[in-house]
Scaffold this active site. Structure first.
Site, PDB file in Angstrom:
ATOM      1  N   ASP A 164       0.836  -1.207   0.000  1.00  0.00           N
ATOM      2  CA  ASP A 164       0.000   0.000   0.000  1.00  0.00           C
ATOM      3  C   ASP A 164       0.867   1.251   0.000  1.00  0.00           C
ATOM      4  OD1 ASP A 164      -2.279   1.541   0.073  1.00  0.00           O
ATOM      5  OD2 ASP A 164      -3.076   0.676   1.930  1.00  0.00           O
ATOM      6  N   LYS A 165       0.230   2.368  -0.238  1.00  0.00           N
ATOM      7  CA  LYS A 165       0.905   3.666  -0.254  1.00  0.00           C
ATOM      8  C   LYS A 165      -0.023   4.695   0.352  1.00  0.00           C
ATOM      9  CE  LYS A 165       0.200   6.809  -2.799  1.00  0.00           C
ATOM     10  NZ  LYS A 165      -0.034   8.076  -3.523  1.00  0.00           N
ATOM     11  N   HIS A 166       0.540   5.659   1.044  1.00  0.00           N
ATOM     12  CA  HIS A 166      -0.269   6.795   1.510  1.00  0.00           C
ATOM     13  C   HIS A 166       0.492   8.063   1.162  1.00  0.00           C
ATOM     14  CE1 HIS A 166      -3.108   9.017   4.038  1.00  0.00           C
ATOM     15  NE2 HIS A 166      -2.071   9.762   4.347  1.00  0.00           N
ATOM     16  N   SER A 167      -0.247   9.072   0.708  1.00  0.00           N
ATOM     17  CA  SER A 167       0.411  10.347   0.428  1.00  0.00           C
ATOM     18  C   SER A 167      -0.217  11.421   1.300  1.00  0.00           C
ATOM     19  CB  SER A 167       0.253  10.674  -1.061  1.00  0.00           C
ATOM     20  OG  SER A 167      -0.023  12.036  -1.239  1.00  0.00           O
TER      21      SER A 167
ATOM     22  N   THR B 130      -8.024  10.591  -4.484  1.00  0.00           N
ATOM     23  CA  THR B 130      -8.124   9.457  -5.414  1.00  0.00           C
ATOM     24  C   THR B 130      -9.578   9.018  -5.627  1.00  0.00           C
ATOM     25  OG1 THR B 130      -5.927   8.765  -4.746  1.00  0.00           O
ATOM     26  CG2 THR B 130      -7.288   7.099  -5.786  1.00  0.00           C
TER      27      THR B 130
ATOM     28  N   ARG C   7     -12.031  16.487  14.656  1.00  0.00           N
ATOM     29  CA  ARG C   7     -10.762  17.226  14.477  1.00  0.00           C
ATOM     30  C   ARG C   7     -10.914  18.302  13.417  1.00  0.00           C
ATOM     31  NH1 ARG C   7      -6.937  12.792  12.673  1.00  0.00           N
ATOM     32  NH2 ARG C   7      -5.512  14.517  12.339  1.00  0.00           N
TER      33      ARG C   7
ATOM     34  N   SER D 289      -4.240   8.111  12.970  1.00  0.00           N
ATOM     35  CA  SER D 289      -5.332   8.037  11.999  1.00  0.00           C
ATOM     36  C   SER D 289      -4.881   7.285  10.737  1.00  0.00           C
ATOM     37  CB  SER D 289      -5.771   9.464  11.657  1.00  0.00           C
ATOM     38  OG  SER D 289      -6.591   9.500  10.531  1.00  0.00           O
TER      39      SER D 289
ATOM     40  N   LYS E  92      -5.738   2.974   9.787  1.00  0.00           N
ATOM     41  CA  LYS E  92      -6.490   2.564   8.584  1.00  0.00           C
ATOM     42  C   LYS E  92      -5.670   1.585   7.746  1.00  0.00           C
ATOM     43  CE  LYS E  92      -7.742   6.782   7.255  1.00  0.00           C
ATOM     44  NZ  LYS E  92      -7.793   7.829   8.281  1.00  0.00           N
ATOM     45  N   LYS E  93      -4.379   1.823   7.672  1.00  0.00           N
ATOM     46  CA  LYS E  93      -3.529   0.918   6.884  1.00  0.00           C
ATOM     47  C   LYS E  93      -3.461  -0.453   7.557  1.00  0.00           C
ATOM     48  CE  LYS E  93      -2.786   3.853   3.739  1.00  0.00           C
ATOM     49  NZ  LYS E  93      -3.521   3.671   2.471  1.00  0.00           N
TER      50      LYS E  93
HETATM   51  N1  URA Z   1      -5.276  11.535   6.428  1.00  0.00           N
HETATM   52  C1  URA Z   1      -5.851  10.773   7.388  1.00  0.00           C
HETATM   53  O1  URA Z   1      -6.386   9.717   7.102  1.00  0.00           O
HETATM   54  N2  URA Z   1      -5.818  11.197   8.645  1.00  0.00           N
HETATM   55  C2  URA Z   1      -5.224  12.338   9.011  1.00  0.00           C
HETATM   56  O2  URA Z   1      -5.220  12.648  10.169  1.00  0.00           O
HETATM   57  C3  URA Z   1      -4.632  13.131   7.995  1.00  0.00           C
HETATM   58  C4  URA Z   1      -4.676  12.693   6.708  1.00  0.00           C
END
Ligand code: URA
Length: 444
Positions: free
Chosen positions: A83-86, A123, A171, A186, A190-191
């Site tokens: 996976d990747k997160h940006s 995305t 938040r 956060s 999720k990952k």
């Molecule tokens: N993306 C997220 O899922 N959570 C955050 O707190 C910031 C960006």
């Protein structure tokens, strides 16, 4: 949970105390099951903003958030989950290209993606340019698509990390989105719930980035790595340049078209292509699918040029409700804006600076992004053929092409686009497109 217990936990954090694993589980549970009031959730978030969290607390809170909902497990798959997160960019279609590329190389990509945030694109919004594509297919279908196709790019849904959904919404309206510990918990929760084994975190640096500067980017990288240590997730961090658009397009359908071109080995998008191939090669190595970077690089380039990645993308789109012939007939399925307006350069020279944030905001103002949650967006609008830093332009040559719904909308955008570029007689040095983060313990 009774209110006194919640208040006690909030007080402990407010006064600078450290919460243990069971206390943090109680917090995540109270947020996720709705037994904490909105006021209590907000007070907890603000207490963390003031007092911070130790690495151990942050890790335990991450795991507690993960366990507030279902967790996907992929033990039966014959390959690794990648996976990747940006942190969010403009013209950044990497996920759309990366997921099918990894799938074509033997990886599995259950990618939980997000929507546009502020001036940056999302995305899910890009995929929703395709009529019928279902970003919330439910857990059973998600599993089926990942197992059958190798990749599925979808939204968070109600089942995964419900405590994060609620906490994030609070938040968003309590000035606590940029609290580093909450951000790390956060993203990682999720990952982890999505079942990834290896993750590349792409932290954007530059005037179009969400984070305010290099120090904040490095801080997030170190926190992310420290928090992930000791979990099942292997993380590497890359910093990538957001002092210009990553691709040449910004806007949902326009970016999707650019990705379709790359998947068909066409188009002129060297930066988007190069960064995606780099991240893909790294993830193949992290997942044990390649022994060395050179071999991994050859493999991902072959997956792109052979059409194998395109085939995965097409199957993913059709398995999630989109048309079966998107790659062959993009014009039949992607909407185009009626007005297309060229913005010409007023002088000849090198593009010395690009105000990426302003260009992202132009897309939002054209209707391609949101100014409040839940707002409907216009997938067709945006900017195309945007020049980048270092490009040589002649006076009168296009800096960008505005795609707008109406002529007045294009007029308004034109003035902002013009101002977003500085042209200079000499070429200016550009930041590298990417730089892998060397964690502090490796640098010692
Ligand atoms: N993306 C997220 O899922 N959570 C955050 O707190 C910031 C960006």
């Amino acid at each position: 949970m009774n209110s006194q217990r919640a208040a006690g936990l909030i007080r402990c954090k407010r006064d600078g105390g450290e919460l243990d694993a069971s206390a943090l589980r109680a917090v995540a549970q109270g947020i996720g099951d709705g037994s904490w009031s909105e006021g209590q959730v907000a007070a907890f978030a603000m207490a963390v903003a003031w007092r911070g969290m130790s690495t151990l607390e942050c890790r335990q809170f991450t795991l507690a958030l993960r366990d507030s909902g279902q967790c996907l497990r992929w033990d039966d798959l014959p390959g690794p989950t990648l996976d990747k997160h940006s942190t969010g960019g403009v013209g950044d279609g990497v996920s759309l290209l990366l997921a099918p590329l990894l799938a074509a190389c033997g990886g599995y990509v259950p990618m939980i993606s997000g929507r546009g945030l502020g001036h940056t694109g999302g995305t899910l919004d890009k995929l929703e340019s395709v009529a019928g594509y279902d970003v919330h297919p439910g857990m059973a279908r998600l599993r089926q698509v990942v197992e059958g196709v190798g990749c599925a790019i979808v939204g968070q849904g109600d089942e995964l990390v419900p405590a994060d959904r609620r906490l994030y919404a609070v938040r968003d309206v309590t000035a606590t989105v940029d609290v580093a510990e909450l951000m790390v918990a956060s993203i990682l929760s999720k990952k982890l719930a999505g079942g990834a084994q290896a993750l590349v975190l792409d932290i954007k640096i530059g005037n179009g980035a969400q984070l305010p500067g290099v120090a904040a980017a490095r801080d997030l990288a170190e926190r992310m790595l420290a928090t992930a240590r000791g979990t099942s997730l292997d993380v590497r961090v890359v910093f990538s340049d957001m002092d210009q658009l990553l691709g040449r397009e910004a806007g949902n359908a326009l970016e999707l078209r650019a990705v379709l071109d790359l998947l068909r080995d066409r188009g002129d998008n060297p930066r988007l292509r190069a960064l995606t191939l780099e991240l893909a090669a790294e993830l193949l190595c992290m997942g044990g699918l390649s022994r060395d970077r050179a071999g991994a690089g050859r493999r991902v380039r072959a997956a792109l040029s052979s059409g194998a990645a395109a085939e995965r993308f097409a199957r993913m789109v059709s398995a999630l409700g989109g048309p079966a012939d998107l790659l062959e007939r993009p014009d039949a399925h992607l909407e185009s804006a009626l007005v297309q307006r060229v913005v010409p350069a007023s002088a000849s020279g090198h593009v010395a600076a690009v105000d990426v944030r302003a260009l992202g905001q132009v897309v939002v103002d054209l209707g391609g992004g949101r100014t409040h949650p839940g707002q409907a967006i216009d997938h067709a609008v945006g900017l195309a053929e945007v020049v980048g830093r270092g490009d040589l332009v002649d006076a009168g040559q296009p800096l960008a092409i505005i795609h707008a719904r109406t002529a007045p909308a294009a007029d308004k955008a034109e003035a902002s686009v013009r101002q977003a570029f500085r042209i200079a007689p000499e070429a200016q040095p550009c930041a590298p497109l990417w730089q892998w983060h060397a964690p502090m313990e490796q640098m010692a």
